[in-house]
Design a protein around this motif. Structure first.
Motif, PDB file in Angstrom:
ATOM      1  N   VAL A  20     -14.359  33.115  78.881  1.00 21.97           N
ATOM      2  CA  VAL A  20     -15.141  31.791  78.963  1.00 21.97           C
ATOM      3  C   VAL A  20     -16.584  32.232  79.875  1.00 21.97           C
ATOM      4  CG1 VAL A  20     -15.115  29.536  79.764  1.00 21.97           C
ATOM      5  CG2 VAL A  20     -13.422  30.210  78.616  1.00 21.97           C
ATOM      6  N   ALA A  21     -16.259  32.809  80.882  1.00 22.19           N
ATOM      7  CA  ALA A  21     -17.452  33.146  81.747  1.00 22.19           C
ATOM      8  C   ALA A  21     -18.582  34.177  80.921  1.00 22.19           C
ATOM      9  CB  ALA A  21     -16.882  34.368  82.912  1.00 22.19           C
ATOM     10  N   GLN A  22     -18.179  35.082  79.831  1.00 24.71           N
ATOM     11  CA  GLN A  22     -19.131  35.669  79.138  1.00 24.71           C
ATOM     12  C   GLN A  22     -19.802  34.678  78.410  1.00 24.71           C
ATOM     13  OE1 GLN A  22     -16.876  38.485  76.651  1.00 24.71           O
ATOM     14  NE2 GLN A  22     -19.117  39.411  75.746  1.00 24.71           N
ATOM     15  N   LEU A 123      -6.692  17.751  98.228  1.00 19.24           N
ATOM     16  CA  LEU A 123      -5.534  18.087  97.507  1.00 19.24           C
ATOM     17  C   LEU A 123      -5.442  19.539  97.629  1.00 19.24           C
ATOM     18  CD1 LEU A 123      -6.386  15.464  94.622  1.00 19.24           C
ATOM     19  CD2 LEU A 123      -4.609  15.287  96.435  1.00 19.24           C
ATOM     20  N   PRO A 124      -4.243  19.975  96.997  1.00 16.16           N
ATOM     21  CA  PRO A 124      -3.787  21.397  96.962  1.00 16.16           C
ATOM     22  C   PRO A 124      -4.832  21.971  96.077  1.00 16.16           C
ATOM     23  CG  PRO A 124      -1.931  20.082  97.202  1.00 16.16           C
ATOM     24  CD  PRO A 124      -2.982  19.229  97.064  1.00 16.16           C
ATOM     25  N   ARG A 125      -5.088  23.292  96.499  1.00 16.48           N
ATOM     26  CA  ARG A 125      -5.791  24.183  95.546  1.00 16.48           C
ATOM     27  C   ARG A 125      -5.108  24.802  94.527  1.00 16.48           C
ATOM     28  NH1 ARG A 125     -10.418  28.455  97.986  1.00 16.48           N
ATOM     29  NH2 ARG A 125     -11.433  29.167  95.957  1.00 16.48           N
ATOM     30  N   LYS A 126      -5.558  24.842  93.233  1.00 15.66           N
ATOM     31  CA  LYS A 126      -4.760  25.406  92.181  1.00 15.66           C
ATOM     32  C   LYS A 126      -5.646  26.639  91.491  1.00 15.66           C
ATOM     33  CE  LYS A 126      -3.611  21.549  90.343  1.00 15.66           C
ATOM     34  NZ  LYS A 126      -2.852  20.726  89.210  1.00 15.66           N
ATOM     35  N   LEU A 127      -4.884  27.395  90.880  1.00 16.52           N
ATOM     36  CA  LEU A 127      -5.398  28.441  90.019  1.00 16.52           C
ATOM     37  C   LEU A 127      -5.313  28.278  88.640  1.00 16.52           C
ATOM     38  CD1 LEU A 127      -7.192  31.417  89.815  1.00 16.52           C
ATOM     39  CD2 LEU A 127      -4.722  32.146  90.054  1.00 16.52           C
ATOM     40  N   ILE A 128      -6.113  28.475  87.670  1.00 16.87           N
ATOM     41  CA  ILE A 128      -5.881  28.561  86.132  1.00 16.87           C
ATOM     42  C   ILE A 128      -6.247  29.860  86.040  1.00 16.87           C
ATOM     43  CG2 ILE A 128      -6.916  27.473  83.970  1.00 16.87           C
ATOM     44  CD1 ILE A 128      -7.264  24.936  85.288  1.00 16.87           C
ATOM     45  N   LYS A 129      -5.509  30.432  85.118  1.00 11.82           N
ATOM     46  CA  LYS A 129      -5.520  31.866  84.669  1.00 11.82           C
ATOM     47  C   LYS A 129      -4.740  31.771  83.248  1.00 11.82           C
ATOM     48  CE  LYS A 129      -5.568  36.747  85.614  1.00 11.82           C
ATOM     49  NZ  LYS A 129      -5.448  37.771  86.550  1.00 11.82           N
ATOM     50  N   ASN A 130      -5.648  31.525  82.178  1.00  8.89           N
ATOM     51  CA  ASN A 130      -5.035  31.383  80.844  1.00  8.89           C
ATOM     52  C   ASN A 130      -5.906  31.918  79.894  1.00  8.89           C
ATOM     53  OD1 ASN A 130      -3.276  30.286  78.859  1.00  8.89           O
ATOM     54  ND2 ASN A 130      -2.891  28.626  80.222  1.00  8.89           N
ATOM     55  N   SER A 131      -5.250  31.779  78.504  1.00  8.48           N
ATOM     56  CA  SER A 131      -6.186  32.228  77.501  1.00  8.48           C
ATOM     57  C   SER A 131      -6.267  30.932  76.583  1.00  8.48           C
ATOM     58  CB  SER A 131      -5.691  33.398  76.669  1.00  8.48           C
ATOM     59  OG  SER A 131      -4.669  33.378  76.238  1.00  8.48           O
ATOM     60  N   GLU A 142     -10.384  31.906  83.846  1.00  9.22           N
ATOM     61  CA  GLU A 142     -10.122  32.090  85.271  1.00  9.22           C
ATOM     62  C   GLU A 142     -10.641  30.932  86.073  1.00  9.22           C
ATOM     63  OE1 GLU A 142      -9.511  35.761  86.952  1.00  9.22           O
ATOM     64  OE2 GLU A 142      -8.854  36.770  84.806  1.00  9.22           O
ATOM     65  N   LEU A 143     -10.134  30.169  86.714  1.00 11.60           N
ATOM     66  CA  LEU A 143     -10.723  29.243  87.735  1.00 11.60           C
ATOM     67  C   LEU A 143      -9.952  29.240  88.809  1.00 11.60           C
ATOM     68  CD1 LEU A 143     -11.359  26.121  85.249  1.00 11.60           C
ATOM     69  CD2 LEU A 143     -13.189  27.747  86.268  1.00 11.60           C
ATOM     70  N   ASP A 144     -10.700  29.122  90.096  1.00  7.03           N
ATOM     71  CA  ASP A 144      -9.881  29.245  91.223  1.00  7.03           C
ATOM     72  C   ASP A 144     -10.232  27.994  92.123  1.00  7.03           C
ATOM     73  OD1 ASP A 144     -12.278  29.729  92.296  1.00  7.03           O
ATOM     74  OD2 ASP A 144     -11.678  31.617  93.056  1.00  7.03           O
ATOM     75  N   ASN A 145     -10.863  26.922  91.583  1.00 14.53           N
ATOM     76  CA  ASN A 145     -11.304  25.797  92.377  1.00 14.53           C
ATOM     77  C   ASN A 145     -11.135  24.344  91.876  1.00 14.53           C
ATOM     78  OD1 ASN A 145     -13.104  26.192  90.019  1.00 14.53           O
ATOM     79  ND2 ASN A 145     -14.958  25.522  90.771  1.00 14.53           N
ATOM     80  N   LEU A 146      -9.667  24.402  91.532  1.00 13.30           N
ATOM     81  CA  LEU A 146      -9.188  23.228  90.870  1.00 13.30           C
ATOM     82  C   LEU A 146      -8.364  22.329  91.903  1.00 13.30           C
ATOM     83  CD1 LEU A 146      -8.444  21.320  88.236  1.00 13.30           C
ATOM     84  CD2 LEU A 146      -6.536  22.744  88.045  1.00 13.30           C
ATOM     85  N   TYR A 147      -8.820  21.390  92.145  1.00  8.41           N
ATOM     86  CA  TYR A 147      -7.897  20.454  93.160  1.00  8.41           C
ATOM     87  C   TYR A 147      -7.527  19.259  92.590  1.00  8.41           C
ATOM     88  CZ  TYR A 147     -10.409  23.428  96.433  1.00  8.41           C
ATOM     89  OH  TYR A 147     -10.914  24.540  97.266  1.00  8.41           O
ATOM     90  N   GLY A 148      -6.068  19.001  92.741  1.00  4.96           N
ATOM     91  CA  GLY A 148      -5.469  17.993  91.822  1.00  4.96           C
ATOM     92  C   GLY A 148      -5.910  18.088  90.449  1.00  4.96           C
ATOM     93  N   ASP A 149      -6.585  16.897  89.921  1.00  2.00           N
ATOM     94  CA  ASP A 149      -7.177  16.928  88.301  1.00  2.00           C
ATOM     95  C   ASP A 149      -8.833  17.184  88.248  1.00  2.00           C
ATOM     96  OD1 ASP A 149      -7.744  14.642  89.179  1.00  2.00           O
ATOM     97  OD2 ASP A 149      -6.892  13.302  87.794  1.00  2.00           O
ATOM     98  N   TRP A 168     -20.056  23.009  82.345  1.00  2.00           N
ATOM     99  CA  TRP A 168     -19.615  22.531  80.999  1.00  2.00           C
ATOM    100  C   TRP A 168     -18.729  23.295  80.214  1.00  2.00           C
ATOM    101  CZ3 TRP A 168     -18.945  17.976  78.516  1.00  2.00           C
ATOM    102  CH2 TRP A 168     -19.039  17.854  77.201  1.00  2.00           C
ATOM    103  N   VAL A 169     -18.962  24.452  79.948  1.00  2.00           N
ATOM    104  CA  VAL A 169     -18.221  25.532  79.357  1.00  2.00           C
ATOM    105  C   VAL A 169     -16.824  25.708  79.966  1.00  2.00           C
ATOM    106  CG1 VAL A 169     -18.155  27.829  78.432  1.00  2.00           C
ATOM    107  CG2 VAL A 169     -20.446  26.654  78.521  1.00  2.00           C
ATOM    108  N   GLN A 170     -17.045  25.706  81.354  1.00  2.00           N
ATOM    109  CA  GLN A 170     -15.617  25.680  82.022  1.00  2.00           C
ATOM    110  C   GLN A 170     -14.910  24.572  81.755  1.00  2.00           C
ATOM    111  OE1 GLN A 170     -16.560  26.548  86.119  1.00  2.00           O
ATOM    112  NE2 GLN A 170     -16.998  28.578  85.887  1.00  2.00           N
ATOM    113  N   HIS A 171     -15.625  23.298  81.916  1.00  2.00           N
ATOM    114  CA  HIS A 171     -14.983  21.889  81.828  1.00  2.00           C
ATOM    115  C   HIS A 171     -14.267  21.792  80.547  1.00  2.00           C
ATOM    116  CE1 HIS A 171     -14.589  17.670  82.505  1.00  2.00           C
ATOM    117  NE2 HIS A 171     -15.128  17.437  81.306  1.00  2.00           N
TER     118      HIS A 171
END
Length: 303
Positions: A20-22, A123-131, A142-149, A168-171
């Motif tokens: 996604v970053a690419q 809210l607790p900080r969460k990590l998304i690491k997926n494909s 890969e996202l490390d700035n998710l708080y709640g929803d 937007w692409v990350q979203h």
């Protein structure tokens, strides 16, 4: 005048989109991405931003750099007084009272942004690491700035089209992995206040469709140059959505393109190398730009 590339290049698996970053990097400047990644052409190295005389006021880039550095200090809860001393010694601001005033102004701006951001970080900080899978292509996320929803982004500068497009692409990808995710952006407003914009959740099926369309642009854009400057794309889309006819929308877009301001897309050497202007505004740009930007504009809400 013939196009820069008369016959599209062959696809190259070495630069196939895998993350996604690419995809975000490509969309932030498809022209630069094509020249650098496919042809090895770099047009930035010999550009120098030199001032003929010492200015008694910071330019917009210098202001952003100072405020953004101060914001990082605040977010990391580091010593602000030490930061002030380091900036003064570095020569980034003028010596004496004038430099102190400039620095304090940008720190105050950073403090405004910091105060608004803090409201959303309880809210607790969460990590998304997926494909995610798109038409047989797997993209890492890969996202490390998710708080709640909510994904929380912030910057000390204004919210440019390039930054919003990246968000937007990350979203879109996040809503495929975790439905009902919104994205929040805290940034400097036109009146130097702290503003907040939110991208509303996108249902997973729609997110997949939109993201697949962006990935298709990537696949095409690494074989032939695509004229998709983010600011110009956003401007013409906003103009069309407000009811302007195509000629008037193009005129408004060209006015922004040609303005004499540092960082303006019309001064970009990559676009100048690849496309004949203003002809490029009258070709597929008029259709491609809204296909990218209308969904973004419709999903954006100011708070």
């Amino acid at each position: 005048t013939p196009p820069f590339i008369q016959t599209p290049l062959e696809s190259d698996e070495a630069i196939a989109c895998t993350g996604v970053a690419q995809l975000s990097r490509f969309l932030s400047h498809p022209g630069k991405y094509f020249l650098q990644q496919r042809l090895g052409v770099y047009l930035d190295g010999d550009e120098a931003d030199l001032k003929d005389v010492e200015s008694f006021e910071l330019d917009s880039l210098e202001r952003f750099q100072l405020a953004d550095a101060a914001l990082d200090i605040l977010m990391d809860e580091q010593d602000l007084d030490q930061f002030k001393r380091q900036v003064s010694l570095s020569g980034a601001v003028l010596p004496g009272k004038i430099g102190e005033q400039h620095l304090e102004r940008e720190i105050a701006q950073a403090q405004q942004i910091h105060a608004r951001v803090a409201d959303y970080l309880n809210l607790p900080r969460k990590l998304i690491k997926n494909s995610i899978e798109l038409n047989g292509t797997s993209l890492t996320l890969e996202l490390d700035n998710l708080y709640g929803d909510s994904i929380i982004n912030y910057r000390a500068g204004r919210l440019g089209a390039r930054h919003l497009l990246d968000t937007w692409v990350q979203h879109l990808a996040a809503n495929m992995v975790q439905p009902d995710t919104s994205t929040l952006f805290v940034f400097r407003g036109d009146k130097d206040d702290a503003k907040v914009s939110r991208l509303m959740p996108i249902d997973p099926a729609t997110a997949e469709t939109v993201l697949s369309g962006l990935l298709a642009l990537y696949d095409e854009g690494v074989t032939t140059p695509l004229f998709l400057p983010p600011e110009a794309c956003r401007t013409i889309t906003e103009s069309l959505l407000k009811g302007l006819d195509e000629d008037s929308a193009i005129l408004k877009t060209r006015q922004g393109w040609e303005r004499d301001q540092p960082g303006a897309e019309g001064h970009d050497r990559y676009w100048a190398r690849l496309f004949q202007l203003p002809d490029a505004f009258h070709e597929r740009f008029i259709n491609d730009a809204p296909s990218i930007w209308q969904p973004i504009i419709e999903a954006t809400v100011d708070e």
